[in-house]
Write a protein that holds these residues in place. Structure first.
Motif, PDB file in Angstrom:
ATOM      1  N   GLN A  25       0.821  -1.209   0.000  1.00  0.00           N
ATOM      2  CA  GLN A  25       0.000   0.000   0.000  1.00  0.00           C
ATOM      3  C   GLN A  25       0.858   1.263   0.000  1.00  0.00           C
ATOM      4  O   GLN A  25       0.449   2.290  -0.535  1.00  0.00           O
ATOM      5  CB  GLN A  25      -0.933  -0.006   1.223  1.00  0.00           C
TER       6      GLN A  25
ATOM      7  N   GLN B  14       3.793   1.787  -1.471  1.00  0.00           N
ATOM      8  CA  GLN B  14       4.539   2.068  -2.695  1.00  0.00           C
ATOM      9  C   GLN B  14       3.813   3.095  -3.550  1.00  0.00           C
ATOM     10  O   GLN B  14       2.595   3.229  -3.494  1.00  0.00           O
ATOM     11  CB  GLN B  14       4.733   0.795  -3.510  1.00  0.00           C
ATOM     12  N   GLU B  15       4.591   3.811  -4.338  1.00  0.00           N
ATOM     13  CA  GLU B  15       3.993   4.807  -5.218  1.00  0.00           C
ATOM     14  C   GLU B  15       3.162   4.137  -6.304  1.00  0.00           C
ATOM     15  O   GLU B  15       2.063   4.568  -6.620  1.00  0.00           O
ATOM     16  CB  GLU B  15       5.098   5.658  -5.848  1.00  0.00           C
ATOM     17  N   GLU B  16       3.699   3.077  -6.886  1.00  0.00           N
ATOM     18  CA  GLU B  16       2.960   2.297  -7.878  1.00  0.00           C
ATOM     19  C   GLU B  16       2.448   1.042  -7.173  1.00  0.00           C
ATOM     20  O   GLU B  16       3.178   0.086  -6.957  1.00  0.00           O
ATOM     21  CB  GLU B  16       3.882   1.927  -9.034  1.00  0.00           C
ATOM     22  N   LYS B  17       1.185   1.058  -6.777  1.00  0.00           N
ATOM     23  CA  LYS B  17       0.627  -0.005  -5.943  1.00  0.00           C
ATOM     24  C   LYS B  17       0.425  -1.289  -6.744  1.00  0.00           C
ATOM     25  O   LYS B  17      -0.152  -1.278  -7.820  1.00  0.00           O
ATOM     26  CB  LYS B  17      -0.694   0.447  -5.340  1.00  0.00           C
ATOM     27  N   ASN B  18       0.907  -2.397  -6.183  1.00  0.00           N
ATOM     28  CA  ASN B  18       0.710  -3.696  -6.801  1.00  0.00           C
ATOM     29  C   ASN B  18      -0.454  -4.378  -6.090  1.00  0.00           C
ATOM     30  O   ASN B  18      -0.353  -4.752  -4.918  1.00  0.00           O
ATOM     31  CB  ASN B  18       1.981  -4.546  -6.699  1.00  0.00           C
ATOM     32  N   THR B  19      -1.557  -4.537  -6.771  1.00  0.00           N
ATOM     33  CA  THR B  19      -2.778  -5.055  -6.168  1.00  0.00           C
ATOM     34  C   THR B  19      -2.619  -6.508  -5.735  1.00  0.00           C
ATOM     35  O   THR B  19      -3.147  -6.910  -4.701  1.00  0.00           O
ATOM     36  CB  THR B  19      -3.949  -4.943  -7.164  1.00  0.00           C
TER      37      THR B  19
END
Length: 71
Positions: A23, A25-30
């Motif tokens: 959550q 991180q800038e680029e969220k990995n779902t």
């Protein structure tokens, strides 16, 4: 400490850290977020499974019931 309790706590901690990391991180990995939440919920479920319910205890009363004789 019991081994299963240790595994449960490790699942809760690792799942929480992974979910928080995904959550933050800038680029969220779902997918990582879902995996962390699943691990967290799995650990909580396994821990709560061993906690006895407050309704399992039979309360003693002053009135004793008698079993009916079979006719």
């Amino acid at each position: 400490m019991n081994v299963t309790r240790l595994v449960n706590f490790i699942c809760i901690i690792v799942g929480g850290v992974v979910a928080f990391y995904a959550q933050a991180q800038e680029e969220k990995n779902t997918y990582i977020l879902i995996g962390g939440i699943m691990l967290l919920v799995f650990g909580i479920y396994r821990t709560s499974r061993n906690i006895p319910s407050k309704f399992d205890k039979e309360e003693e009363s002053f009135v004793k019931t008698e079993k009916e004789d079979e006719i």
